[in-house]
Design a protein around this motif. Sequence first.
Motif, short mmCIF file in Angstrom:
data_model
loop_
_atom_site.label_atom_id
_atom_site.label_comp_id
_atom_site.label_asym_id
_atom_site.label_seq_id
_atom_site.Cartn_x
_atom_site.Cartn_y
_atom_site.Cartn_z
N GLY A 1 0.81 -1.22 0.00
CA GLY A 1 0.00 0.00 0.00
C GLY A 1 0.84 1.27 0.00
N ASP A 2 0.44 2.22 0.86
CA ASP A 2 1.11 3.53 0.90
C ASP A 2 2.59 3.42 1.24
N ASP A 3 2.97 2.36 1.96
CA ASP A 3 4.37 2.22 2.36
C ASP A 3 5.31 2.06 1.17
N VAL A 4 4.79 1.55 0.05
CA VAL A 4 5.63 1.30 -1.14
C VAL A 4 6.35 2.58 -1.55
N SER A 5 5.65 3.71 -1.48
CA SER A 5 6.20 4.98 -1.96
C SER A 5 7.17 5.64 -0.98
N LYS A 6 7.35 5.03 0.18
CA LYS A 6 8.26 5.64 1.18
C LYS A 6 9.70 5.18 1.00
N TYR A 7 9.92 4.18 0.14
CA TYR A 7 11.25 3.56 0.05
C TYR A 7 11.70 3.41 -1.40
N GLY A 8 13.02 3.18 -1.56
CA GLY A 8 13.50 2.71 -2.84
C GLY A 8 12.90 1.33 -3.08
N ASN A 9 12.70 1.00 -4.35
CA ASN A 9 11.98 -0.23 -4.68
C ASN A 9 12.82 -1.06 -5.66
N MET A 10 12.78 -2.38 -5.51
CA MET A 10 13.64 -3.20 -6.38
C MET A 10 12.85 -4.23 -7.19
N GLY A 11 13.30 -4.47 -8.40
CA GLY A 11 12.73 -5.52 -9.23
C GLY A 11 13.44 -6.83 -8.94
N VAL A 12 12.68 -7.91 -8.88
CA VAL A 12 13.24 -9.20 -8.47
C VAL A 12 13.54 -10.04 -9.71
N GLY A 13 14.80 -10.44 -9.85
CA GLY A 13 15.20 -11.31 -10.96
C GLY A 13 15.35 -12.75 -10.49
N GLU A 14 16.45 -13.36 -10.87
CA GLU A 14 16.65 -14.79 -10.57
C GLU A 14 16.76 -15.04 -9.07
N ASP A 15 16.12 -16.14 -8.63
CA ASP A 15 16.15 -16.51 -7.22
C ASP A 15 17.28 -17.50 -6.97
N PHE A 16 18.19 -17.14 -6.07
CA PHE A 16 19.30 -18.06 -5.75
C PHE A 16 19.11 -18.69 -4.37
N GLY A 17 17.90 -18.70 -3.87
CA GLY A 17 17.65 -19.29 -2.55
C GLY A 17 17.87 -18.26 -1.46
N GLU A 18 19.11 -18.13 -1.02
CA GLU A 18 19.43 -17.21 0.07
C GLU A 18 19.27 -15.75 -0.37
N TYR A 19 19.51 -15.48 -1.64
CA TYR A 19 19.42 -14.12 -2.16
C TYR A 19 18.88 -14.17 -3.59
N PHE A 20 18.60 -13.00 -4.16
CA PHE A 20 18.08 -12.96 -5.53
C PHE A 20 18.77 -11.83 -6.29
N SER A 21 18.73 -11.91 -7.61
CA SER A 21 19.34 -10.81 -8.36
C SER A 21 18.31 -9.68 -8.48
N VAL A 22 18.80 -8.46 -8.39
CA VAL A 22 17.93 -7.29 -8.49
C VAL A 22 18.02 -6.79 -9.93
N ASN A 23 16.88 -6.73 -10.62
CA ASN A 23 16.96 -6.37 -12.04
C ASN A 23 16.47 -4.96 -12.35
N GLY A 24 16.18 -4.20 -11.32
CA GLY A 24 15.78 -2.81 -11.55
C GLY A 24 15.60 -2.11 -10.21
N ILE A 25 15.69 -0.79 -10.24
CA ILE A 25 15.54 0.02 -9.01
C ILE A 25 14.75 1.27 -9.36
N VAL A 26 13.79 1.61 -8.52
CA VAL A 26 13.14 2.93 -8.63
C VAL A 26 13.08 3.53 -7.23
N GLU A 27 13.45 4.80 -7.13
CA GLU A 27 13.43 5.46 -5.82
C GLU A 27 12.03 5.99 -5.54
N LYS A 28 11.47 5.59 -4.42
CA LYS A 28 10.16 6.07 -3.94
C LYS A 28 9.13 6.17 -5.07
N PRO A 29 8.77 5.04 -5.66
CA PRO A 29 7.82 5.06 -6.78
C PRO A 29 6.38 5.30 -6.31
#
Length: 291
Positions: free
Chosen positions: A166-194
């Motif tokens: 909800g409203d909290d999404v726009s309070k933070y930088g936001n990341m696109g989720v790419g490949e899942d490696f289990g413990e971590y995932f690759s970030v395929n995009g970033i938008v600041e406070k979308p």
Amino acid sequence: MKKITKAVIPAAGLGTRFLPITKAIPKPMLSVIDKPTIQYIAEEISEAGIDDIIIVIAPGSDIIKRHFGAAPELEKRLLEDGKTELYNIERQTQKYNITFVEQNIPNGLAGAVMCARPFVKDEPFALLLGDELLIKKDGEKSCIKNLIDIYEKTGKSAIAAMEVFGDDVSKYGNMGVGEDFGEYFSVNGIVEKPQLFEALSNYAIVGRYAMDGKVFGMLENLTVKNNEIYFTDALEVLAENGELLGYGFSDDRYDVGDKFGYVKANVELALKNDALKEQTKELIKSLAEKL
Ligand code: G1P
């Protein structure tokens, strides 16, 4: 693989949301129970095995240096009075190897990171925002330790991810989720406070990062917008190059840059404090009956 041996804490914000207390007291000195927030972060860094801390402060924040410095008169008095427990608590504040650097122009997170560059010398570093307290769960590794381990294993910068709605999404930088490696995932995009419709996922960027030193060169080359360079723009370039990983942490997180977050941190840490928990529980129960 390169090791992370230094941590940077940007702590130069003016803290205007907390006026009037921040008129004379720098925001990082606001205390949760009995300890300034900046000391919680120094402890978090030290527990992650990092000895060198660079704190970026606003001009006039000498009280932060005093907090981490020597106090011979106080120590003498505590020892004379046989107050060894309090003496040890005071000594704890002096165990960190801290370099202070002033951020003279309030030009945001990227500006603060650039102030630390002469001390980090383009080596990889941990970055911890002073407004957020992360308290690890007993028996688990902290978020920052996990990010450091991920960086040291993969050679890619790693950032902390938290699910928001909800409203909290726009309070933070936001990341696109790419490949899942289990413990971590690759970030395929970033938008600041979308705005909500611009968000790439429900994952927000939280103030803990393990960064490759190449970010300094990237920050230097970024376009200046509204007299500011944006740290998130460098993250975006790393994401586009497939050099950014995201990690979902389990630590408890408190946004102490926000008034309600600050109240919450005090109440919850009182509930975890041996000397205060029973009284605090009773207080909450009796208050709840009246609500
Ligand atoms: C900064 C970052 C943002 C991140 C946030 C975490 O924003 O720019 O990407 O999500 O910290 O707290 P700020 O809170 O400084 O506006």
